[in-house]
Design a protein around this motif. Structure first.
Motif, PDB file in Angstrom:
ATOM      1  N   GLY A   4      31.904  39.265  32.373  1.00 19.83           N
ATOM      2  CA  GLY A   4      33.121  38.973  31.356  1.00 19.83           C
ATOM      3  C   GLY A   4      33.717  40.366  31.001  1.00 19.83           C
ATOM      4  O   GLY A   4      34.962  40.358  30.949  1.00 19.83           O
ATOM      5  N   GLY A   5      33.016  41.514  30.735  1.00 20.55           N
ATOM      6  CA  GLY A   5      33.197  42.616  30.371  1.00 20.55           C
ATOM      7  C   GLY A   5      34.336  43.436  31.675  1.00 20.55           C
ATOM      8  O   GLY A   5      35.577  43.828  31.188  1.00 20.55           O
ATOM      9  N   VAL A   6      34.033  43.018  32.743  1.00 19.61           N
ATOM     10  CA  VAL A   6      34.868  43.595  33.832  1.00 19.61           C
ATOM     11  C   VAL A   6      36.094  42.871  33.960  1.00 19.61           C
ATOM     12  O   VAL A   6      36.895  43.514  34.129  1.00 19.61           O
ATOM     13  CB  VAL A   6      33.900  43.454  35.235  1.00 19.61           C
ATOM     14  N   ASP A   7      36.034  41.470  33.810  1.00 19.47           N
ATOM     15  CA  ASP A   7      37.048  40.736  33.860  1.00 19.47           C
ATOM     16  C   ASP A   7      38.384  41.281  32.742  1.00 19.47           C
ATOM     17  O   ASP A   7      39.297  41.337  33.278  1.00 19.47           O
ATOM     18  CB  ASP A   7      36.797  39.041  33.468  1.00 19.47           C
ATOM     19  N   GLU A   8      37.785  41.401  31.671  1.00 21.75           N
ATOM     20  CA  GLU A   8      38.747  42.015  30.625  1.00 21.75           C
ATOM     21  C   GLU A   8      39.353  43.284  30.974  1.00 21.75           C
ATOM     22  O   GLU A   8      40.507  43.547  30.778  1.00 21.75           O
ATOM     23  CB  GLU A   8      38.051  41.955  29.193  1.00 21.75           C
ATOM     24  N   VAL A   9      38.373  44.237  31.495  1.00 18.94           N
ATOM     25  CA  VAL A   9      39.044  45.470  31.984  1.00 18.94           C
ATOM     26  C   VAL A   9      39.928  45.380  33.080  1.00 18.94           C
ATOM     27  O   VAL A   9      41.061  46.048  33.047  1.00 18.94           O
ATOM     28  CB  VAL A   9      37.788  46.640  32.314  1.00 18.94           C
ATOM     29  N   LEU A  10      39.769  44.609  33.958  1.00 17.32           N
ATOM     30  CA  LEU A  10      40.628  44.374  35.339  1.00 17.32           C
ATOM     31  C   LEU A  10      41.709  43.856  34.913  1.00 17.32           C
ATOM     32  O   LEU A  10      43.059  44.088  35.301  1.00 17.32           O
ATOM     33  CB  LEU A  10      39.890  43.649  36.270  1.00 17.32           C
ATOM     34  N   SER A  11      41.917  42.767  33.974  1.00 15.41           N
ATOM     35  CA  SER A  11      43.102  42.204  33.536  1.00 15.41           C
ATOM     36  C   SER A  11      44.082  42.995  32.683  1.00 15.41           C
ATOM     37  O   SER A  11      45.067  42.953  32.491  1.00 15.41           O
ATOM     38  CB  SER A  11      42.709  40.912  32.803  1.00 15.41           C
ATOM     39  N   ALA A  12      43.259  43.939  31.985  1.00 14.11           N
ATOM     40  CA  ALA A  12      44.198  44.884  31.038  1.00 14.11           C
ATOM     41  C   ALA A  12      45.135  45.708  31.784  1.00 14.11           C
ATOM     42  O   ALA A  12      45.999  46.115  31.276  1.00 14.11           O
ATOM     43  CB  ALA A  12      43.136  45.745  30.331  1.00 14.11           C
ATOM     44  N   VAL A  13      44.735  46.150  33.093  1.00 12.65           N
ATOM     45  CA  VAL A  13      45.437  46.961  34.057  1.00 12.65           C
ATOM     46  C   VAL A  13      45.345  46.024  35.292  1.00 12.65           C
ATOM     47  O   VAL A  13      44.408  46.289  36.085  1.00 12.65           O
ATOM     48  CB  VAL A  13      44.932  48.388  34.269  1.00 12.65           C
ATOM     49  N   ASP A  14      46.390  45.227  35.613  1.00  8.65           N
ATOM     50  CA  ASP A  14      46.355  44.338  36.833  1.00  8.65           C
ATOM     51  C   ASP A  14      46.493  45.290  37.960  1.00  8.65           C
ATOM     52  O   ASP A  14      47.158  46.071  38.448  1.00  8.65           O
ATOM     53  CB  ASP A  14      47.764  43.732  36.603  1.00  8.65           C
ATOM     54  N   PRO A  15      45.161  45.135  38.770  1.00  8.93           N
ATOM     55  CA  PRO A  15      45.086  45.797  39.884  1.00  8.93           C
ATOM     56  C   PRO A  15      45.892  45.388  41.160  1.00  8.93           C
ATOM     57  O   PRO A  15      45.952  46.221  42.165  1.00  8.93           O
ATOM     58  CB  PRO A  15      43.476  45.437  40.442  1.00  8.93           C
ATOM     59  N   TRP A  16      46.787  44.317  40.990  1.00 10.19           N
ATOM     60  CA  TRP A  16      47.609  43.898  42.037  1.00 10.19           C
ATOM     61  C   TRP A  16      48.874  44.577  41.592  1.00 10.19           C
ATOM     62  O   TRP A  16      49.955  44.090  42.393  1.00 10.19           O
ATOM     63  CB  TRP A  16      47.534  42.365  41.991  1.00 10.19           C
ATOM     64  N   ARG A  17      49.293  45.127  40.563  1.00  7.23           N
ATOM     65  CA  ARG A  17      50.499  46.010  40.069  1.00  7.23           C
ATOM     66  C   ARG A  17      50.209  47.284  39.979  1.00  7.23           C
ATOM     67  O   ARG A  17      49.487  47.886  38.873  1.00  7.23           O
ATOM     68  CB  ARG A  17      50.969  45.545  38.869  1.00  7.23           C
ATOM     69  N   PRO A  18      50.108  48.028  41.061  1.00  9.29           N
ATOM     70  CA  PRO A  18      49.756  49.481  40.979  1.00  9.29           C
ATOM     71  C   PRO A  18      50.738  50.357  40.300  1.00  9.29           C
ATOM     72  O   PRO A  18      51.907  50.112  40.172  1.00  9.29           O
ATOM     73  CB  PRO A  18      50.212  50.044  42.589  1.00  9.29           C
ATOM     74  N   GLU A  19      50.170  51.284  39.488  1.00 10.18           N
ATOM     75  CA  GLU A  19      50.783  52.379  38.639  1.00 10.18           C
ATOM     76  C   GLU A  19      50.313  53.526  39.023  1.00 10.18           C
ATOM     77  O   GLU A  19      49.207  54.060  39.495  1.00 10.18           O
ATOM     78  CB  GLU A  19      50.405  51.679  37.190  1.00 10.18           C
ATOM     79  N   TRP A  20      51.131  54.652  38.944  1.00 11.85           N
ATOM     80  CA  TRP A  20      50.787  56.086  38.987  1.00 11.85           C
ATOM     81  C   TRP A  20      49.774  56.487  37.991  1.00 11.85           C
ATOM     82  O   TRP A  20      49.117  57.351  38.120  1.00 11.85           O
ATOM     83  CB  TRP A  20      51.939  56.920  39.103  1.00 11.85           C
ATOM     84  N   ALA A  21      50.096  56.108  36.769  1.00 10.06           N
ATOM     85  CA  ALA A  21      49.263  56.539  35.405  1.00 10.06           C
ATOM     86  C   ALA A  21      47.796  56.105  35.844  1.00 10.06           C
ATOM     87  O   ALA A  21      47.334  54.723  36.370  1.00 10.06           O
ATOM     88  CB  ALA A  21      49.682  55.908  34.351  1.00 10.06           C
ATOM     89  N   ASP A  22      46.825  56.867  35.786  1.00 13.96           N
ATOM     90  CA  ASP A  22      45.247  56.692  35.967  1.00 13.96           C
ATOM     91  C   ASP A  22      44.455  56.547  34.819  1.00 13.96           C
ATOM     92  O   ASP A  22      44.474  57.643  33.993  1.00 13.96           O
ATOM     93  CB  ASP A  22      44.938  57.955  36.585  1.00 13.96           C
ATOM     94  N   PRO A  23      44.045  55.408  34.363  1.00 12.95           N
ATOM     95  CA  PRO A  23      43.211  55.080  33.316  1.00 12.95           C
ATOM     96  C   PRO A  23      41.740  55.632  33.387  1.00 12.95           C
ATOM     97  O   PRO A  23      40.921  54.836  33.746  1.00 12.95           O
ATOM     98  CB  PRO A  23      43.428  53.672  32.863  1.00 12.95           C
ATOM     99  N   PHE A  24      41.672  56.914  33.585  1.00 13.12           N
ATOM    100  CA  PHE A  24      40.390  57.456  34.197  1.00 13.12           C
ATOM    101  C   PHE A  24      39.285  57.074  33.200  1.00 13.12           C
ATOM    102  O   PHE A  24      39.246  57.268  32.063  1.00 13.12           O
ATOM    103  CB  PHE A  24      40.505  58.933  33.998  1.00 13.12           C
ATOM    104  N   GLY A  25      38.162  56.333  33.935  1.00 13.47           N
ATOM    105  CA  GLY A  25      36.889  55.986  33.308  1.00 13.47           C
ATOM    106  C   GLY A  25      36.074  55.519  34.342  1.00 13.47           C
ATOM    107  O   GLY A  25      36.353  55.680  35.663  1.00 13.47           O
ATOM    108  N   PRO A  26      34.767  55.191  33.868  1.00 13.87           N
ATOM    109  CA  PRO A  26      33.918  54.431  34.597  1.00 13.87           C
ATOM    110  C   PRO A  26      34.480  53.306  35.635  1.00 13.87           C
ATOM    111  O   PRO A  26      35.276  52.687  35.173  1.00 13.87           O
ATOM    112  CB  PRO A  26      32.694  54.012  33.990  1.00 13.87           C
ATOM    113  N   THR A  27      34.032  53.272  36.913  1.00 16.39           N
ATOM    114  CA  THR A  27      34.507  52.471  37.686  1.00 16.39           C
ATOM    115  C   THR A  27      33.668  51.157  37.629  1.00 16.39           C
ATOM    116  O   THR A  27      32.586  50.975  37.158  1.00 16.39           O
ATOM    117  CB  THR A  27      34.231  52.802  39.417  1.00 16.39           C
ATOM    118  N   VAL A  28      34.394  49.949  38.038  1.00 17.58           N
ATOM    119  CA  VAL A  28      33.966  48.542  37.855  1.00 17.58           C
ATOM    120  C   VAL A  28      34.029  47.930  39.144  1.00 17.58           C
ATOM    121  O   VAL A  28      34.834  48.160  40.046  1.00 17.58           O
ATOM    122  CB  VAL A  28      34.797  47.940  36.654  1.00 17.58           C
TER     123      VAL A  28
END
Length: 219
Positions: A4-28
């Motif tokens: 569930g935690g991973v779901d929340e993180v990925l939905s917060a920054v939609d991986p299908w909508r690329p952005e140049w800004a990098d929310p640098f943190g541990p990978t999921v």
């Protein structure tokens, strides 16, 4: 997804909508169709490197790969809208160029990661020396441009090779922001297997001027 935690993180920054800004943190993990496609591409790179195909097998593989290229051509977009290289939350960022870097820990001034090298990135039974700067640049550049710091570009990387980096073993990568003077940011990093130092690096990033932050590529 792996939880569930991973779901929340990925939905917060939609991986299908690329952005140049990098929310640098541990990978999921992102166990979805795009990630599966990129992993399949990495598998092909590794398999081709390991193979000695017959002419017939090589011809068959070439036609299969051309078919994949034709399929992807139908979905071509400009660089601002492509997914590859900007899927920041996942290991490898949705790209198949460099070894897959798993970000483990991040602060405003430090970062650590782990990576395992296969034969695709080999140079005679060890990590290819030209790939080492790719690994360092991935981690150091993301740290340089994190914590609200304006975007900067790599000015140089000075890499010292201390020992051959083994294949198929987990390696540890570290990065540290050691100072900033004006627009210049200095970072250092190191690559280890266990406690053995394999390589270290000093890098310089230069903060871009406002007029340099847009697309300046020549067309």
């Amino acid at each position: 997804m792996t939880g569930g935690g991973v779901d929340e993180v990925l939905s917060a920054v939609d991986p299908w909508r690329p952005e140049w800004a990098d929310p640098f943190g541990p990978t999921v993990s992102a166990a979805d169709d795009y990630e599966a496609m990129v992993q399949a591409l990495r598998d092909v790179q590794e398999a081709v490197t390991r193979s000695r195909p017959t002419p017939g097998a090589a011809a068959e593989a070439a036609e299969a790969l051309r078919a994949v290229a034709r399929l992807m051509h139908r979905h071509e977009v400009d660089e601002d809208r492509q997914i590859a290289g900007k899927r920041w939350l996942t290991a490898g960022k949705g790209h198949a160029l460099a070894p897959v870097l798993h970000i483990v820990d991040v602060t405003d001034t430090t970062a650590t990661a782990r990576v395992t090298i296969g034969r695709f990135h080999s140079g005679r039974y060890a990590l290819n020396g030209g790939v080492t700067p790719l690994i360092f640049d991935e981690l150091l550049a993301r740290l340089a441009n994190s914590a609200g710091r304006p975007w900067g570009r790599t000015a140089y990387l000075n890499v010292n090779y201390r020992a051959p980096a083994p294949l198929h073993r987990e390696l540890r990568v570290t990065a540290e922001l050691v100072g900033q003077q004006g627009r210049k940011r200095t970072l250092r990093g190191a690559l280890y297997v266990g406690e053995t130092l394999l390589a270290d690096v000093e890098g310089l990033w230069v903060e871009l001027k406002p007029e340099q932050t847009h697309n300046t590529s020549l067309t």
